[in-house]
Design a protein around this motif. Sequence first.
Motif, PDB file in Angstrom:
ATOM      1  N   VAL A 112      -4.347  11.501  -2.719  1.00 52.84           N
ATOM      2  CA  VAL A 112      -4.311  10.035  -2.807  1.00 52.84           C
ATOM      3  C   VAL A 112      -5.201   9.470  -1.706  1.00 52.84           C
ATOM      4  O   VAL A 112      -5.088   9.860  -0.536  1.00 52.84           O
ATOM      5  N   ALA A 113      -6.069   8.558  -2.100  1.00 54.30           N
ATOM      6  CA  ALA A 113      -6.979   7.911  -1.154  1.00 54.30           C
ATOM      7  C   ALA A 113      -6.738   6.408  -1.176  1.00 54.30           C
ATOM      8  O   ALA A 113      -6.469   5.827  -2.228  1.00 54.30           O
ATOM      9  N   VAL A 114      -6.846   5.785  -0.015  1.00 58.82           N
ATOM     10  CA  VAL A 114      -6.715   4.334   0.097  1.00 58.82           C
ATOM     11  C   VAL A 114      -8.087   3.745   0.408  1.00 58.82           C
ATOM     12  O   VAL A 114      -8.736   4.140   1.387  1.00 58.82           O
ATOM     13  N   ALA A 115      -8.516   2.815  -0.435  1.00 56.93           N
ATOM     14  CA  ALA A 115      -9.799   2.148  -0.270  1.00 56.93           C
ATOM     15  C   ALA A 115      -9.541   0.680   0.057  1.00 56.93           C
ATOM     16  O   ALA A 115      -9.181  -0.095  -0.828  1.00 56.93           O
ATOM     17  N   PRO A 116      -9.694   0.269   1.318  1.00 58.94           N
ATOM     18  CA  PRO A 116      -9.465  -1.138   1.661  1.00 58.94           C
ATOM     19  C   PRO A 116     -10.539  -2.045   1.047  1.00 58.94           C
ATOM     20  O   PRO A 116     -11.730  -1.874   1.318  1.00 58.94           O
ATOM     21  N   THR A 119       0.823  -1.215   0.000  1.00 62.27           N
ATOM     22  CA  THR A 119       0.000   0.000   0.000  1.00 62.27           C
ATOM     23  C   THR A 119       0.856   1.262   0.000  1.00 62.27           C
ATOM     24  O   THR A 119       0.628   2.189  -0.794  1.00 62.27           O
ATOM     25  N   GLU A 120       1.848   1.323   0.888  1.00 59.09           N
ATOM     26  CA  GLU A 120       2.650   2.548   0.997  1.00 59.09           C
ATOM     27  C   GLU A 120       3.399   2.868  -0.293  1.00 59.09           C
ATOM     28  O   GLU A 120       3.573   4.041  -0.657  1.00 59.09           O
ATOM     29  N   ASP A 121       3.841   1.818  -1.005  1.00 57.25           N
ATOM     30  CA  ASP A 121       4.571   2.049  -2.256  1.00 57.25           C
ATOM     31  C   ASP A 121       3.656   2.615  -3.333  1.00 57.25           C
ATOM     32  O   ASP A 121       4.046   3.505  -4.101  1.00 57.25           O
ATOM     33  N   VAL A 122       2.409   2.120  -3.399  1.00 52.79           N
ATOM     34  CA  VAL A 122       1.484   2.622  -4.415  1.00 52.79           C
ATOM     35  C   VAL A 122       1.030   4.035  -4.076  1.00 52.79           C
ATOM     36  O   VAL A 122       0.840   4.864  -4.968  1.00 52.79           O
ATOM     37  N   VAL A 123       0.876   4.329  -2.796  1.00 52.54           N
ATOM     38  CA  VAL A 123       0.551   5.704  -2.404  1.00 52.54           C
ATOM     39  C   VAL A 123       1.624   6.663  -2.916  1.00 52.54           C
ATOM     40  O   VAL A 123       1.324   7.709  -3.504  1.00 52.54           O
ATOM     41  N   ARG A 124       2.887   6.301  -2.735  1.00 53.73           N
ATOM     42  CA  ARG A 124       3.977   7.174  -3.180  1.00 53.73           C
ATOM     43  C   ARG A 124       4.015   7.280  -4.703  1.00 53.73           C
ATOM     44  O   ARG A 124       4.275   8.369  -5.247  1.00 53.73           O
ATOM     45  N   ASP A 141      -1.753   1.005   8.166  1.00 54.33           N
ATOM     46  CA  ASP A 141      -0.383   1.421   8.477  1.00 54.33           C
ATOM     47  C   ASP A 141       0.341   1.862   7.208  1.00 54.33           C
ATOM     48  O   ASP A 141       1.084   2.855   7.211  1.00 54.33           O
ATOM     49  N   GLY A 142       0.134   1.122   6.123  1.00 54.70           N
ATOM     50  CA  GLY A 142       0.768   1.480   4.852  1.00 54.70           C
ATOM     51  C   GLY A 142       0.258   2.800   4.314  1.00 54.70           C
ATOM     52  O   GLY A 142       1.027   3.596   3.756  1.00 54.70           O
ATOM     53  N   ALA A 143      -1.047   3.047   4.475  1.00 55.24           N
ATOM     54  CA  ALA A 143      -1.609   4.318   4.023  1.00 55.24           C
ATOM     55  C   ALA A 143      -0.958   5.482   4.763  1.00 55.24           C
ATOM     56  O   ALA A 143      -0.590   6.499   4.163  1.00 55.24           O
ATOM     57  N   ARG A 144      -0.797   5.329   6.078  1.00 59.86           N
ATOM     58  CA  ARG A 144      -0.177   6.406   6.868  1.00 59.86           C
ATOM     59  C   ARG A 144       1.307   6.554   6.529  1.00 59.86           C
ATOM     60  O   ARG A 144       1.816   7.670   6.416  1.00 59.86           O
ATOM     61  N   ALA A 145       1.995   5.408   6.364  1.00 60.63           N
ATOM     62  CA  ALA A 145       3.423   5.473   6.050  1.00 60.63           C
ATOM     63  C   ALA A 145       3.673   6.131   4.698  1.00 60.63           C
ATOM     64  O   ALA A 145       4.668   6.841   4.511  1.00 60.63           O
ATOM     65  N   LEU A 166      -8.037   7.853   4.085  1.00 55.93           N
ATOM     66  CA  LEU A 166      -8.083   6.412   4.347  1.00 55.93           C
ATOM     67  C   LEU A 166      -9.524   6.037   4.653  1.00 55.93           C
ATOM     68  O   LEU A 166     -10.089   6.493   5.662  1.00 55.93           O
ATOM     69  N   ALA A 167     -10.125   5.235   3.800  1.00 54.25           N
ATOM     70  CA  ALA A 167     -11.506   4.810   4.003  1.00 54.25           C
ATOM     71  C   ALA A 167     -11.564   3.652   4.990  1.00 54.25           C
ATOM     72  O   ALA A 167     -10.577   2.965   5.245  1.00 54.25           O
ATOM     73  N   GLU A 168     -12.752   3.432   5.536  1.00 57.11           N
ATOM     74  CA  GLU A 168     -12.992   2.280   6.396  1.00 57.11           C
ATOM     75  C   GLU A 168     -13.161   1.023   5.546  1.00 57.11           C
ATOM     76  O   GLU A 168     -13.364   1.090   4.331  1.00 57.11           O
TER      77      GLU A 168
END
Length: 281
Positions: free
Chosen positions: A208-212, A192-197, A226-230, A236-238
């Motif tokens: 950038v938004a993370v959708a679990p 996750t953290e790598d794709v966010v970057r 954790d990856g979204a925050r890193a 960051l969605a629920e």
Amino acid sequence: MRPYVPRPVSEPVPPDAAPPVLLVIAHGSRDPRHAATVQALTGRLRALRPGLRVEAAFLDFNTPSAHGQLDRLAADDVRDVVALPLLLTRAFHAKSDIPAVLREAAHRHPRLRIRQAGVLGPAPLLTEALERRLFEAGLTPGDRSSTGVVLASAGSSDLEAIAVIAGIAREWRHSGWCAVRPAFASASLPRTEDVVRELRAAPGVRRVAVAPYVIAPGRLPDRIADGARAGGADVLAEVLGAAPELARLLLRRYEAAVAEERPPRARWHTAKWHGALARPA
């Protein structure tokens, strides 16, 4: 190819008989939030379909176990059950673990007809649920064209499951998001953290938004968070949880399994179970 598994065919069911019991089978987790989410989802199903008996069971960690719940249903003289995997992709648990449980139950209870419904994904209702969570986290429909989305799943070593996640990301991108890329919490890459970057540096992406792409909280969803925050995600969605779209999708999978044609006379027959990719909902 979906596995062929023999299953018993019981006597003809009277037209006024109760509908088949819906048995939702979840993986289970040591995290108590997992079981609580499953119970909330089954509660929503009961509210949507009064008169339908809905039960939950788990493969591991939680009770009741799938074995125990099937034994209980047989003891209650239930004759027809639709076992619905609470799974988003057709990976190991849907291909191996759950079929093994159902085969064993069929041998123990030959008067109990058991059908396995298809897994939940992919389906438009799931992307609707994902977007619900993103909007609840602060995005608006007007943010689509400038937002990159990380579709973060638990991960799998099953190549079919990985391909499905990548396909969902491609299709979802066509609904107007600036970019949608898959990520995985385990077993597969990228993280996750790598794709966010990566998305942070992509042309046109302002946030950038993370959708679990997971149903219930637990160890791997926590790893996604954790990856979204890193990685420095803006949103960051629920997890999907007991979203109304998810409940409606469960009922669609149940109804598809109930509608499956069965030979009227045979002690045993084989049936090709529903393929999720062939039956989008």
